[in-house]
Scaffold this motif. Structure first.
Motif, mmCIF file in Angstrom:
data_model
loop_
_atom_site.group_PDB
_atom_site.id
_atom_site.type_symbol
_atom_site.label_atom_id
_atom_site.label_comp_id
_atom_site.label_asym_id
_atom_site.label_seq_id
_atom_site.Cartn_x
_atom_site.Cartn_y
_atom_site.Cartn_z
ATOM 1 N N PRO A 482 -6.421 -13.188 1.300
ATOM 2 C CA PRO A 482 -5.834 -12.024 1.951
ATOM 3 C C PRO A 482 -4.942 -11.253 0.981
ATOM 4 N N LEU A 483 -4.683 -10.004 1.342
ATOM 5 C CA LEU A 483 -3.876 -9.142 0.472
ATOM 6 C C LEU A 483 -2.512 -9.774 0.198
ATOM 7 N N CYS A 484 -1.875 -10.293 1.249
ATOM 8 C CA CYS A 484 -0.618 -11.021 1.064
ATOM 9 C C CYS A 484 -0.377 -11.843 2.324
ATOM 10 N N LYS A 485 0.775 -12.480 2.401
ATOM 11 C CA LYS A 485 1.062 -13.338 3.547
ATOM 12 C C LYS A 485 1.163 -12.564 4.863
ATOM 13 N N THR A 487 -0.861 -10.522 6.183
ATOM 14 C CA THR A 487 -2.131 -10.167 6.803
ATOM 15 C C THR A 487 -3.203 -11.186 6.438
ATOM 16 N N ASP A 488 -4.277 -11.227 7.232
ATOM 17 C CA ASP A 488 -5.424 -12.055 6.861
ATOM 18 C C ASP A 488 -6.494 -11.237 6.167
ATOM 19 N N HIS A 489 -6.296 -9.920 6.116
ATOM 20 C CA HIS A 489 -7.331 -9.060 5.546
ATOM 21 C C HIS A 489 -7.241 -9.012 4.028
ATOM 22 N N PRO A 490 -8.387 -9.135 3.359
ATOM 23 C CA PRO A 490 -8.388 -8.959 1.912
ATOM 24 C C PRO A 490 -8.314 -7.463 1.557
ATOM 25 N N HIS A 491 -8.094 -7.203 0.273
ATOM 26 C CA HIS A 491 -7.960 -5.811 -0.184
ATOM 27 C C HIS A 491 -9.098 -4.918 0.299
ATOM 28 N N ASN A 492 -10.325 -5.425 0.175
ATOM 29 C CA ASN A 492 -11.486 -4.584 0.512
ATOM 30 C C ASN A 492 -11.434 -4.100 1.949
ATOM 31 N N HIS A 493 -11.087 -5.000 2.873
ATOM 32 C CA HIS A 493 -11.028 -4.616 4.289
ATOM 33 C C HIS A 493 -9.994 -3.525 4.495
ATOM 34 N N VAL A 494 -8.853 -3.706 3.820
ATOM 35 C CA VAL A 494 -7.764 -2.755 4.009
ATOM 36 C C VAL A 494 -8.181 -1.376 3.515
ATOM 37 N N ARG A 495 -8.800 -1.350 2.336
ATOM 38 C CA ARG A 495 -9.232 -0.056 1.789
ATOM 39 C C ARG A 495 -10.263 0.593 2.712
ATOM 40 N N LYS A 496 -11.161 -0.236 3.215
ATOM 41 C CA LYS A 496 -12.222 0.278 4.081
ATOM 42 C C LYS A 496 -11.625 0.873 5.355
ATOM 43 N N ALA A 497 -10.676 0.145 5.942
ATOM 44 C CA ALA A 497 -10.056 0.626 7.180
ATOM 45 C C ALA A 497 -9.305 1.933 6.942
ATOM 46 N N ILE A 498 -8.599 2.021 5.822
ATOM 47 C CA ILE A 498 -7.845 3.246 5.523
ATOM 48 C C ILE A 498 -8.800 4.428 5.432
ATOM 49 N N HIS A 499 -9.941 4.191 4.811
ATOM 50 C CA HIS A 499 -10.922 5.259 4.652
ATOM 51 C C HIS A 499 -11.596 5.601 5.974
ATOM 52 N N TRP A 515 -0.575 -6.069 11.311
ATOM 53 C CA TRP A 515 0.224 -6.775 10.293
ATOM 54 C C TRP A 515 1.088 -7.831 10.961
ATOM 55 N N LYS A 516 1.279 -8.961 10.285
ATOM 56 C CA LYS A 516 1.995 -10.074 10.902
ATOM 57 C C LYS A 516 3.508 -9.969 10.722
ATOM 58 N N SER A 517 3.957 -9.138 9.777
ATOM 59 C CA SER A 517 5.397 -8.978 9.567
ATOM 60 C C SER A 517 5.784 -7.569 10.013
ATOM 61 N N PRO A 518 7.044 -7.385 10.407
ATOM 62 C CA PRO A 518 7.421 -6.073 10.957
ATOM 63 C C PRO A 518 7.266 -4.929 9.953
ATOM 64 N N LEU A 738 -13.621 6.318 -9.698
ATOM 65 C CA LEU A 738 -14.273 5.132 -9.140
ATOM 66 C C LEU A 738 -13.284 3.952 -9.149
ATOM 67 N N TYR A 739 -12.584 3.822 -10.257
ATOM 68 C CA TYR A 739 -11.560 2.774 -10.364
ATOM 69 C C TYR A 739 -10.473 3.000 -9.321
ATOM 70 N N ARG A 740 -10.024 4.232 -9.185
ATOM 71 C CA ARG A 740 -8.943 4.518 -8.232
ATOM 72 C C ARG A 740 -9.378 4.209 -6.798
ATOM 73 N N GLU A 741 -10.651 4.487 -6.504
ATOM 74 C CA GLU A 741 -11.109 4.324 -5.118
ATOM 75 C C GLU A 741 -11.499 2.897 -4.777
ATOM 76 N N GLU A 742 -11.851 2.085 -5.781
ATOM 77 C CA GLU A 742 -12.467 0.807 -5.426
ATOM 78 C C GLU A 742 -11.750 -0.436 -5.944
ATOM 79 N N ALA A 743 -10.922 -0.294 -6.963
ATOM 80 C CA ALA A 743 -10.255 -1.500 -7.481
ATOM 81 C C ALA A 743 -9.169 -1.944 -6.509
ATOM 82 N N HIS A 744 -8.808 -3.211 -6.598
ATOM 83 C CA HIS A 744 -7.680 -3.730 -5.822
ATOM 84 C C HIS A 744 -6.388 -3.306 -6.501
ATOM 85 N N TYR A 745 -5.352 -3.128 -5.709
ATOM 86 C CA TYR A 745 -4.064 -2.790 -6.298
ATOM 87 C C TYR A 745 -3.649 -3.891 -7.270
ATOM 88 N N LEU A 746 -3.144 -3.506 -8.420
ATOM 89 C CA LEU A 746 -2.736 -4.400 -9.512
ATOM 90 C C LEU A 746 -3.907 -5.087 -10.211
#
Lengths: 809, 110
Positions: A482-485, A487-499, A515-518, A738-746
């Motif tokens: 997952p992206l971090c603690k 959420t359970d969603h990995p980066h790809n899911h998050v990017r997809k949902a935002i789009h 999100w699990k934290s406020p 392409l990098y900006r749209e598809e890579a994971h943050y960091l």
């Protein structure tokens, strides 16, 4: 009244489930635990080091009695549960103790398989499964001489090694002709056998046991064919069987193990099961990582969170048998549909075999040098197409340019005081101590506690080796990270949902993806801020409070809390006036250090935060803007002097570099992004270790991508060759976008390209002109919104944020 | 006891952000959470002295900008497994005006 939870089986999987449960629902249940052994929970995998005399029982206790007492868990040790009454919902122990349950958790583990030959019940015939077995072996070793270990698998070899170290004369008997044939192919098995023989073990391979000899205790063993050898101790290490006896008697559906679904529930919905006793989707597991993952999912359901499924694990084995590095994963035997890449260096004692199918790793065996095991395993799990780097695959991920751990790649050969992590100064001994004293099992645990491999990550392979050899086994499951603690969603899911859901703010993403934290954490907020901005440049509003300090104040924080300021110098070209202005600023604000950077810029170090706006104002007045030397953004375009001055120059590399920088500066990226333009293949601008590099040649321009000159030196891949400067620009923008749209943050371009494959990047940027134009177009559109000098804006609008709120005294 | 010192208005501090109060004994970070709670902590991470006021504020925690230690704003304690503590100062708000209370030696120096 609280509900009652009863755990049958006081071992690693069951107790881990309780730990996970208590983390998320500390007050939900009255908990009772039954354990057949007279101890608290201990680390069963560490029995081998206890036998070898390297550790004591106390060293391997994970949860002592005090732990149970402090958490108000009722602990019954030395009591075997004889019966489950499912109708009345209670369990009964052999001494008559009863406990009622609302939920029952079975973690009965497994039993050693005792080969049913005559004499197998004689005193002196044991398994290798618990503390009692170890005591028996140690006692026997004190007064007897000869031992036979039946089974040349992992457990058998560890037992044999331990008994040898206790001074016994040990013979290992194995049914097939290869040791550890479930983990090793024939060649690796022979290498292993050779080095174990050098340590004094004897082997009888392809040998079947016929009878155990003796009257009142073991005297010897007879094999098919008539051979007899004397023996005072026989250790049966011929495999384990899930312990399903109790469940079967209670009428719970069992096959090889207790059958559970993806929530670890048995056919009786009130009864859950975890660990070695279960059978999930036809598989049984005996390694730590899958068991702990089961524990986590099971705890989640016991806590009635109702989310989380266990979907099975792909496991790898990376085992240390008496100081020998071994790794295997997947199907390493192969068949007629697979191909092998094999490397064997007998005098170095190194053997590696990769089994490929359709250009994907299908299995791997490594002996002697296992540092790349984790990488191969990841490629295997991810099903990565390796055709882009097949020619270097065998040499591993770390075959060149890895900095920071002194070129070491075999943890076993390192002494305790040797440094493993060069970033954080962590020695092998530090890591081992943390693992054993704190009971760590995963790479993340080790990183959290010791910081080893938590910074640049180049020593990850070594840390994994140490973990494997210290814990006893090391395996990773298939779970997508997952992206971090929060959420359970990995980066790809998050990017997809935002789009797809048109989410334009951090709040909207957190709400939509629950999100699990406020309000997130310092990992996810910067990522979400970037994803929103990169996806919806015209609509998303930047959130400065979700940016790392350097991007919030547009300067680079230093260890003493001051900042460094780098003005932009297009293509690394400057003028006397700019230099004068920089010198004046340095004098006026008493800036202690002025340094030339690796990217051909001038760095002003030691600027106080409250001086930043004034420093920028002066630099702005001299015509300079922010160099973004602090951001996840376009950093610099390094150039050589090219055809304008150089006698070898083929094109105007300086002019092209300046133009690229003027068009791309200010664009936020997943990570920092560096470019270079060299005027000829002598490549003085070092374009082949940049994220995007141009090497001018007489006939045009080579475009290179995915290079990195840092922690892990990576030379670029050639993207393509073009003929005009206009094409260079278009391909550059398309690649960046392409990098900006598809890579994971960091994620830098190098690991991104290794993840998605160069072929994919080529397909989008080179082969399909329509896609390329669209990408470049979106980049230009994005630049309309972001190409503003942040320094000027801050000076105008937020100057007071840089000052203390109050000065006292 | 009137050892409360007014230091500014809540609107001077961004939500999920912080500002600094300079004192002769060192800086104090004044933190404002997303829920408008306020906390005052010595502006020095127990790890390597990083300026906590420059970190990212999330929940009731701040992440140090130097090496990512997480510090509890309520107690100043580092989040496990890291160990250490940054001093916490009493803080109160009245009609938007923020005051903090300093220990004796800092107060006297004022």
């Amino acid at each position: 009244m609280k509900e009652k939870l009863v755990l049958v089986g006081n071992g690693m999987a069951g107790v881990r489930t309780l730990e996970e449960l208590l983390k998320i629902a500390p007050d939900m249940y009255d908990i009772t635990v039954f354990g057949a052994e007279p101890y608290g929970n201990y680390n069963r995998i560490m029995l081998s080091p206890v036998l070898a005399g390297e550790k004591t029982i106390n060293d391997i206790i994970l949860n002592d009695r005090q732990w149970y007492a402090e958490l108000n868990i009722t602990l019954h040790t030395g009591k075997v549960i004889a019966r489950i009454d499912r109708r009345q919902r209670k369990v009964m122990a052999d001494d008559g103790t009863e406990a009622a349950y609302d939920r029952l958790l079975l973690a009965t583990g497994s039993n050693p398989f005792i080969i049913p030959v005559p004499g197998c019940d004689l005193p002196g015939v044991i398994g290798f499964r618990d503390i009692r077995d170890v005591h028996t072996m140690l006692d026997t070793a004190r007064s007897f001489k000869h031992a036979v270990v039946i089974g040349g698998g992992l457990l058998g070899l560890e037992a044999a090694n331990g008994l040898k170290l206790q001074g016994m004369n040990v013979t290992v008997v194995h049914l097939t002709d290869t040791l550890m044939e479930r983990q090793l192919d024939k060649v690796a098995g022979q290498l292993l056998q050779k080095s174990l023989e050098e340590r004094g073990l004897h082997f009888l391979l392809a040998t079947q046991t016929e009878a155990i000899l003796g009257e009142d205790r073991v005297k010897g063993v007879r094999f098919k064919g008539g051979l007899e050898i004397a023996s005072d101790l026989v250790v049966m290490a011929a495999g384990i069987r899930p312990n399903t006896l109790l469940a079967k008697q209670a009428g719970i559906h069992c096959e090889r193990g207790i059958v559970v679904n993806d929530t670890l529930q048995t056919y009786d919905p009130r009864i859950y099961a975890v660990g070695e006793c279960v059978q999930h989707r036809g598989q049984t597991y005996g390694l730590v990582a899958p068991l702990f993952e089961q524990a986590k999912v099971c705890a989640n359901h016991l806590a009635r969170y109702g989310i989380g499924r266990y979907e099975g694990s792909v496991t790898s084995t990376k085992l240390k048998v008496t100081g020998i590095e071994l790794f295997s994963a997947g199907d390493f035997q192969g068949d007629e549909t697979t191909e092998n890449i094999v490397m064997k260096d007998a005098s170095r004692g190194v053997y590696k075999k990769l089994v490929l199918k359709d250009n994907r790793i299908h299995g791997a065996v490594m002996y002697g040098d296992t540092v790349d095991g984790a990488w191969y395993f990841q490629l295997l799990r991810d099903g990565t197409d390796i055709s882009d780097f097949r020619h270097t695959l065998m040499f591993g991920q770390a075959h060149l340019g890895d900095a920071g751990h002194g070129g070491k790649n075999a943890a076993a050969a390192m002494s305790d005081d040797m440094e493993v992590c060069g970033c954080n100064g962590v020695s092998k001994g530090d890591i081992v101590r943390a693992i054993t004293s704190k009971g760590l099992f995963t790479l993340d645990d080790v990183r959290m506690h010791t910081k080893a491999s938590a910074s640049c990550g180049s020593c990850t392979g070594l840390v994994e080796q140490i973990l494997a050899s210290t814990v006893g086994d090391y395996s990773v499951s298939t779970k997508v990270r997952p992206l971090c603690k929060c959420t359970d969603h990995p980066h790809n899911h998050v990017r997809k949902a935002i789009h797809e859901q048109h989410l334009t703010s951090i709040r909207a993403v957190m709400d939509f993806l629950e999100w699990k934290s406020p309000d997130g954490c310092s990992s996810c907020r910067p990522a979400l801020n970037y994803y929103c901005l990169a996806t919806w440049p015209a609509e998303a509003r930047d959130d400065p409070q979700s940016r790392f300090i350097n991007e919030r104040v547009h300067a680079n924080i230093q260890k003493d809390g001051t900042y460094s300021v780098v003005p932009r110098m297009w293509g690394g070209v400057t003028t006397p006036n700019e230099l004068r202005a920089i010198a004046d600023v340095a004098d006026k604000f008493r800036i202690p250090t002025v340094k030339v950077t690796g990217g051909q810029r001038i760095d002003l170090l030691g600027v106080k935060k409250e001086d930043l706006p004034a420093v920028w104002a002066d630099l702005n007045n001299a015509g300079m803007v922010s160099g973004h030397a602090y951001g996840k953004s376009l950093r610099t375009v390094k150039t050589c002097v090219g055809s304008e001055w150089c006698r070898f120059g083929t094109q105007d590399s300086t002019g092209l570099g300046i133009r690229l920088e003027q068009k791309t500066w200010g664009s936020w990226m997943p990570h920092k992004f560096k470019m270079a333009v060299s005027g000829c293949p002598r490549n003085c601008a070092e374009a082949t270790i940049k994220d995007f590099g141009v090497v001018c040649v007489d006939s045009g321009y080579e475009l290179h991508v995915g290079g990195n000159g840092g922690v892990k030196v990576r030379a670029t891949d050639l993207l393509c060759k073009v003929t005009t400067p206009g094409q260079v620009e278009e391909y550059c923008y398309a690649f960046i976008q392409l990098y900006r749209e598809e890579a994971h943050y960091l994620e830098r371009t190098a690991p991104w390209i290794e993840r998605v494959g160069l072929s994919y990047v080529k397909e989008k940027v080179v082969e399909d002109a329509g896609t390329r134009l669209a990408l470049a177009g979106r980049f230009r559109e994005s630049q309309r919104h972001f190409q503003h000098d942040p320094w000027a804006t801050e000076v105008e609008e937020r100057r007071e944020n840089y000052l203390p709120i109050k000065k006292l005294g | 006891m009137s050892d409360w010192i007014e230091i500014g208005h809540i609107n001077d501090i961004p939500r999920q952000g912080a500002r600094v109060v300079n004192t002769p004994q060192g800086d104090i970070g004044i933190f404002r959470t997303a829920e408008d709670e306020l906390f005052a902590l010595r502006d020095s991470c127990p790890h390597k002295g990083g300026s906590l006021s420059q970190g990212i504020v999330h929940g009731r925690r701040v992440t140090c900008p130097l090496h990512n230690w997480h510090i509890e704003l309520t107690t100043g304690e580092a989040v496990a497994p890291d160990q250490g503590c940054a001093a916490v100062y009493p803080i109160r708000i009245d009609g938007g005006r923020i005051s903090i209370s300093l220990p004796l030696q800092i107060n006297q120096a004022v």
